[in-house]
Motif scaffolding. Structure first.
Motif, PDB file in Angstrom:
ATOM      1  N   ILE A   1     -35.848 -17.373  -4.748  1.00  0.00           N
ATOM      2  CA  ILE A   1     -36.743 -16.255  -5.070  1.00  0.00           C
ATOM      3  C   ILE A   1     -36.106 -14.929  -4.672  1.00  0.00           C
ATOM      4  CG2 ILE A   1     -38.948 -15.184  -4.471  1.00  0.00           C
ATOM      5  CD1 ILE A   1     -40.155 -17.953  -4.278  1.00  0.00           C
ATOM      6  N   GLY A   2     -35.422 -14.920  -3.536  1.00  0.00           N
ATOM      7  CA  GLY A   2     -34.752 -13.700  -3.121  1.00  0.00           C
ATOM      8  C   GLY A   2     -33.661 -13.280  -4.095  1.00  0.00           C
ATOM      9  N   TRP A   3     -32.835 -14.252  -4.523  1.00  0.00           N
ATOM     10  CA  TRP A   3     -31.722 -13.912  -5.426  1.00  0.00           C
ATOM     11  C   TRP A   3     -32.226 -13.604  -6.835  1.00  0.00           C
ATOM     12  CZ3 TRP A   3     -29.268 -15.818  -9.840  1.00  0.00           C
ATOM     13  CH2 TRP A   3     -27.976 -15.310 -10.086  1.00  0.00           C
ATOM     14  N   PHE A   4     -33.188 -14.389  -7.311  1.00  0.00           N
ATOM     15  CA  PHE A   4     -33.669 -14.224  -8.679  1.00  0.00           C
ATOM     16  C   PHE A   4     -34.570 -12.999  -8.848  1.00  0.00           C
ATOM     17  CE2 PHE A   4     -32.309 -18.569  -9.335  1.00  0.00           C
ATOM     18  CZ  PHE A   4     -31.970 -18.597 -10.673  1.00  0.00           C
ATOM     19  N   VAL A   5     -35.419 -12.703  -7.865  1.00  0.00           N
ATOM     20  CA  VAL A   5     -36.473 -11.707  -8.061  1.00  0.00           C
ATOM     21  C   VAL A   5     -36.403 -10.576  -7.033  1.00  0.00           C
ATOM     22  CG1 VAL A   5     -38.952 -11.324  -8.251  1.00  0.00           C
ATOM     23  CG2 VAL A   5     -37.958 -13.487  -9.050  1.00  0.00           C
ATOM     24  N   LEU A   6     -36.562 -10.914  -5.759  1.00  0.00           N
ATOM     25  CA  LEU A   6     -36.770  -9.884  -4.755  1.00  0.00           C
ATOM     26  C   LEU A   6     -35.566  -8.966  -4.603  1.00  0.00           C
ATOM     27  CD1 LEU A   6     -38.631 -11.971  -2.014  1.00  0.00           C
ATOM     28  CD2 LEU A   6     -39.600 -10.561  -3.841  1.00  0.00           C
ATOM     29  N   ASP A   7     -34.364  -9.545  -4.571  1.00  0.00           N
ATOM     30  CA  ASP A   7     -33.156  -8.738  -4.397  1.00  0.00           C
ATOM     31  C   ASP A   7     -32.451  -8.454  -5.713  1.00  0.00           C
ATOM     32  OD1 ASP A   7     -33.591  -8.842  -1.654  1.00  0.00           O
ATOM     33  OD2 ASP A   7     -32.438 -10.696  -1.433  1.00  0.00           O
ATOM     34  N   ALA A   8     -33.059  -8.813  -6.844  1.00  0.00           N
ATOM     35  CA  ALA A   8     -32.405  -8.649  -8.143  1.00  0.00           C
ATOM     36  C   ALA A   8     -32.388  -7.187  -8.566  1.00  0.00           C
ATOM     37  CB  ALA A   8     -33.118  -9.487  -9.206  1.00  0.00           C
ATOM     38  N   VAL A   9     -31.422  -6.856  -9.390  1.00  0.00           N
ATOM     39  CA  VAL A   9     -31.268  -5.503  -9.931  1.00  0.00           C
ATOM     40  C   VAL A   9     -31.544  -5.567 -11.427  1.00  0.00           C
ATOM     41  CG1 VAL A   9     -29.700  -3.567 -10.277  1.00  0.00           C
ATOM     42  CG2 VAL A   9     -29.552  -4.937  -8.177  1.00  0.00           C
ATOM     43  N   TRP A  10     -32.474  -4.734 -11.883  1.00  0.00           N
ATOM     44  CA  TRP A  10     -32.920  -4.786 -13.272  1.00  0.00           C
ATOM     45  C   TRP A  10     -32.387  -3.629 -14.101  1.00  0.00           C
ATOM     46  CZ3 TRP A  10     -35.541  -9.212 -14.407  1.00  0.00           C
ATOM     47  CH2 TRP A  10     -36.076  -9.907 -13.318  1.00  0.00           C
ATOM     48  N   GLU A  11     -31.965  -2.562 -13.456  1.00  0.00           N
ATOM     49  CA  GLU A  11     -31.451  -1.400 -14.175  1.00  0.00           C
ATOM     50  C   GLU A  11     -30.144  -0.948 -13.533  1.00  0.00           C
ATOM     51  OE1 GLU A  11     -34.312   1.681 -14.347  1.00  0.00           O
ATOM     52  OE2 GLU A  11     -35.801   0.521 -15.465  1.00  0.00           O
ATOM     53  N   ALA A  12     -29.089  -1.002 -14.334  1.00  0.00           N
ATOM     54  CA  ALA A  12     -27.778  -0.561 -13.864  1.00  0.00           C
ATOM     55  C   ALA A  12     -26.879  -0.390 -15.073  1.00  0.00           C
ATOM     56  CB  ALA A  12     -27.177  -1.558 -12.879  1.00  0.00           C
ATOM     57  N   GLY A  13     -25.824   0.381 -14.902  1.00  0.00           N
ATOM     58  CA  GLY A  13     -24.919   0.635 -16.012  1.00  0.00           C
ATOM     59  C   GLY A  13     -23.690  -0.237 -16.019  1.00  0.00           C
ATOM     60  N   SER A  14     -23.456  -0.975 -14.921  1.00  0.00           N
ATOM     61  CA  SER A  14     -22.295  -1.842 -14.836  1.00  0.00           C
ATOM     62  C   SER A  14     -22.474  -2.802 -13.672  1.00  0.00           C
ATOM     63  CB  SER A  14     -21.016  -1.021 -14.653  1.00  0.00           C
ATOM     64  OG  SER A  14     -21.029  -0.359 -13.403  1.00  0.00           O
ATOM     65  N   ARG A  15     -21.541  -3.731 -13.549  1.00  0.00           N
ATOM     66  CA  ARG A  15     -21.598  -4.672 -12.435  1.00  0.00           C
ATOM     67  C   ARG A  15     -21.430  -3.946 -11.102  1.00  0.00           C
ATOM     68  NH1 ARG A  15     -17.811  -7.240  -9.410  1.00  0.00           N
ATOM     69  NH2 ARG A  15     -16.152  -6.284 -10.667  1.00  0.00           N
ATOM     70  N   VAL A  16     -20.589  -2.936 -11.064  1.00  0.00           N
ATOM     71  CA  VAL A  16     -20.380  -2.183  -9.818  1.00  0.00           C
ATOM     72  C   VAL A  16     -21.675  -1.513  -9.382  1.00  0.00           C
ATOM     73  CG1 VAL A  16     -19.096  -0.308  -8.749  1.00  0.00           C
ATOM     74  CG2 VAL A  16     -17.933  -1.858 -10.348  1.00  0.00           C
ATOM     75  N   ASP A  17     -22.399  -0.937 -10.337  1.00  0.00           N
ATOM     76  CA  ASP A  17     -23.679  -0.308  -9.992  1.00  0.00           C
ATOM     77  C   ASP A  17     -24.671  -1.333  -9.463  1.00  0.00           C
ATOM     78  OD1 ASP A  17     -22.644   2.083 -10.804  1.00  0.00           O
ATOM     79  OD2 ASP A  17     -23.541   2.000 -12.814  1.00  0.00           O
ATOM     80  N   CYS A  18     -24.642  -2.531 -10.040  1.00  0.00           N
ATOM     81  CA  CYS A  18     -25.545  -3.586  -9.561  1.00  0.00           C
ATOM     82  C   CYS A  18     -25.256  -3.936  -8.114  1.00  0.00           C
ATOM     83  CB  CYS A  18     -25.395  -4.833 -10.430  1.00  0.00           C
ATOM     84  SG  CYS A  18     -26.264  -4.767 -12.009  1.00  0.00           S
ATOM     85  N   ARG A  19     -23.998  -4.100  -7.794  1.00  0.00           N
ATOM     86  CA  ARG A  19     -23.633  -4.503  -6.439  1.00  0.00           C
ATOM     87  C   ARG A  19     -23.940  -3.408  -5.423  1.00  0.00           C
ATOM     88  NH1 ARG A  19     -24.466  -8.480  -8.219  1.00  0.00           N
ATOM     89  NH2 ARG A  19     -23.044 -10.159  -8.864  1.00  0.00           N
ATOM     90  N   LYS A  20     -23.955  -2.151  -5.861  1.00  0.00           N
ATOM     91  CA  LYS A  20     -24.320  -1.070  -4.965  1.00  0.00           C
ATOM     92  C   LYS A  20     -25.805  -1.083  -4.628  1.00  0.00           C
ATOM     93  CE  LYS A  20     -20.662   2.136  -6.376  1.00  0.00           C
ATOM     94  NZ  LYS A  20     -20.363   3.441  -7.038  1.00  0.00           N
ATOM     95  N   GLN A  21     -26.621  -1.613  -5.553  1.00  0.00           N
ATOM     96  CA  GLN A  21     -28.071  -1.597  -5.360  1.00  0.00           C
ATOM     97  C   GLN A  21     -28.590  -2.822  -4.631  1.00  0.00           C
ATOM     98  OE1 GLN A  21     -30.423  -0.381  -8.806  1.00  0.00           O
ATOM     99  NE2 GLN A  21     -28.529   0.264  -9.838  1.00  0.00           N
ATOM    100  N   GLY A  22     -27.864  -3.916  -4.640  1.00  0.00           N
ATOM    101  CA  GLY A  22     -28.340  -5.112  -3.971  1.00  0.00           C
ATOM    102  C   GLY A  22     -27.419  -6.285  -4.210  1.00  0.00           C
ATOM    103  N   ASP A  23     -27.675  -7.363  -3.452  1.00  0.00           N
ATOM    104  CA  ASP A  23     -26.853  -8.565  -3.538  1.00  0.00           C
ATOM    105  C   ASP A  23     -27.481  -9.642  -4.413  1.00  0.00           C
ATOM    106  OD1 ASP A  23     -25.018  -7.403  -1.814  1.00  0.00           O
ATOM    107  OD2 ASP A  23     -26.033  -8.193  -0.030  1.00  0.00           O
ATOM    108  N   GLY A  24     -28.610  -9.351  -5.038  1.00  0.00           N
ATOM    109  CA  GLY A  24     -29.269 -10.341  -5.868  1.00  0.00           C
ATOM    110  C   GLY A  24     -28.675 -10.416  -7.274  1.00  0.00           C
ATOM    111  N   ALA A  25     -29.403 -11.080  -8.125  1.00  0.00           N
ATOM    112  CA  ALA A  25     -28.945 -11.241  -9.501  1.00  0.00           C
ATOM    113  C   ALA A  25     -28.922  -9.902 -10.214  1.00  0.00           C
ATOM    114  CB  ALA A  25     -29.861 -12.212 -10.247  1.00  0.00           C
ATOM    115  N   CYS A  26     -27.914  -9.709 -11.052  1.00  0.00           N
ATOM    116  CA  CYS A  26     -27.794  -8.469 -11.828  1.00  0.00           C
ATOM    117  C   CYS A  26     -28.351  -8.730 -13.225  1.00  0.00           C
ATOM    118  CB  CYS A  26     -26.334  -8.021 -11.891  1.00  0.00           C
ATOM    119  SG  CYS A  26     -26.094  -6.482 -12.804  1.00  0.00           S
ATOM    120  N   TRP A  27     -29.671  -8.671 -13.353  1.00  0.00           N
ATOM    121  CA  TRP A  27     -30.302  -8.914 -14.655  1.00  0.00           C
ATOM    122  C   TRP A  27     -30.173  -7.711 -15.578  1.00  0.00           C
ATOM    123  CZ3 TRP A  27     -30.524 -13.728 -14.981  1.00  0.00           C
ATOM    124  CH2 TRP A  27     -31.001 -14.543 -13.957  1.00  0.00           C
ATOM    125  N   ALA A  28     -29.540  -6.651 -15.117  1.00  0.00           N
ATOM    126  CA  ALA A  28     -29.334  -5.494 -15.990  1.00  0.00           C
ATOM    127  C   ALA A  28     -28.449  -5.850 -17.174  1.00  0.00           C
ATOM    128  CB  ALA A  28     -28.707  -4.353 -15.187  1.00  0.00           C
TER     129      ALA A  28
END
Length: 373
Positions: free
Chosen positions: A61-88
């Motif tokens: 639940i933490g990786w899929f939902v709570l720590d997931a990133v839904w809006e980002a422009g790239s993988r690097v931006d996702c990793r800056k926002q959190g360690d969860g799934a990059c659903w962006a």
């Protein structure tokens, strides 16, 4: 004379009332004691299992939902926002996952085709559909209507099959293969049991040859070798070739499932039809084939699900199904390294589709009382 308060009443033989079960042996507590805490070892195993499930669920639940990133422009931006799934990556490339490279201004056509699929399937799958007799005519016309909407012509712009991809391509391969292979598989099963030697040998040869060759080999034949057997200058669309091979492949397996249902019927069914003076086709259509199809439902649905999943093999010959789209997205430097998210998204799509087919199969078995013939 009345009995003392402590006396046990007597009852005639066979009329003693049922007594309640001992405390802790029935209900939820009884089930837990019998199944999860019946011994010291089982109790310890249950507690360890509960702990492992808790750890897995909370982490998921933490990786899929709570720590997931839904809006980002790239993988690097996702990793800056959190360690969860990059659903962006799914949100930004969702149109490509669904339609492939189908023109954006024409995407209403596959959407309308998909919506019309449900009223076309309803009278076929459910015998209590309102206005079923009228909708069956629409079901017969739907294949031509769907092909016209997706491909075009006759007033609609033509969209070349090279633009098909994603889940749109999977639905085309799966639905077309299932619908077209069912009648062909039934004919092959009947032909394999025919008394005419030429028909029986032809059907047996086809079934055994196709079942003895992997589907990926047939797809390679469709993509490369089939043109050698056509007249020079003949253009045969790759998607059409793949649909033909997929249909033939599924029909061979369906034929064996239907043949198993036919062989399960007792000889008395045929003798009863002969005593009534029914012809071969009337006997098949009214007596033997309906019973055989009921028996073969589990095997047939298994073939359908296998065919639906095997449609992903077309990525090997250059068609951009969901796996092909995922490979193209992951090749982009902006999203490189997000294979977990992309492939999990595709796996969820196939799971929901196959689970729906399996649930319908179980419902149909109960509806037809397959086990109570």
């Amino acid at each position: 004379m009345s009995l003392p308060a402590t006396a046990t009443p007597t009852y005639p033989p066979g009329q003693h009332p049922d007594l309640p079960p001992p405390p802790g042996t029935a209900g939820v507590i009884g089930w837990l004691r019998a199944n999860l805490f019946s011994s010291v070892f089982n109790s310890a195993l249950t507690l360890v299992s509960i702990w492992l499930i808790y750890e897995f669920v909370t982490a998921a639940i933490g990786w899929f939902v709570l720590d997931a990133v839904w809006e980002a422009g790239s993988r690097v931006d996702c990793r800056k926002q959190g360690d969860g799934a990059c659903w962006a990556v799914i949100a930004i490339r969702l149109d490509q996952f669904v339609y492939g490279f189908y023109p954006a201004d024409q995407r209403w056509r596959p959407v309308l085709t998909f919506v019309l699929l449900f009223p076309a399937l309803a009278p076929v799958l459910f015998d209590r559909t309102p206005y079923r007799s009228q909708l069956l005519w629409f079901s017969l016309a739907y294949p031509a209507l769907g092909a016209w909407l997706i491909y075009g012509g006759l007033g609609l712009p033509v969209v070349d099959t090279d633009a098909y991809g994603g889940f749109l391509l999977t639905m085309i391969l799966g639905v077309t293969g299932i619908v077209a292979s069912l009648p062909l598989g039934i004919l092959l099963a009947l032909g394999r049991q025919s008394r005419l030697l030429a028909i029986r040998v032809l059907c047996v040869t086809f079934i055994e040859v196709v079942r003895g060759v992997p589907l990926i080999t047939l797809l390679f034949i469709a993509s490369t070798m089939l043109n050698y057997f056509l007249p020079p200058g003949t253009s045969f669309d790759l998607l059409i070739r793949v649909l033909i091979m997929v249909t033939l492949f599924a029909a061979a397996y369906l034929a064996e499932a239907v043949r198993g249902g036919l062989q399960a019927l007792s000889r008395g069914q045929y003798e009863a039809a002969d005593s009534l003076g029914l012809s071969y086709w009337k006997t098949t259509w009214l007596i033997t084939l309906p019973q055989a199809l009921k028996i073969a439902i589990p095997g047939m649905v298994n073939v359908f699900i296998g065919l639906y999943k095997d449609s992903t093999l077309v990525v090997i010959i250059g068609l951009l199904d969901p796996l092909g789209v995922a490979r193209a997205i992951l090749a982009d430097a902006k999203w490189n390294g997000l294979s977990n998210e992309t492939y999990l998204f595709i796996a969820l799509f196939f799971f929901l589709s196959c689970f729906a087919m399996s649930r319908y199969s179980l419902w149909l078995e109960g509806r037809l009382n397959v086990g109570n013939r």
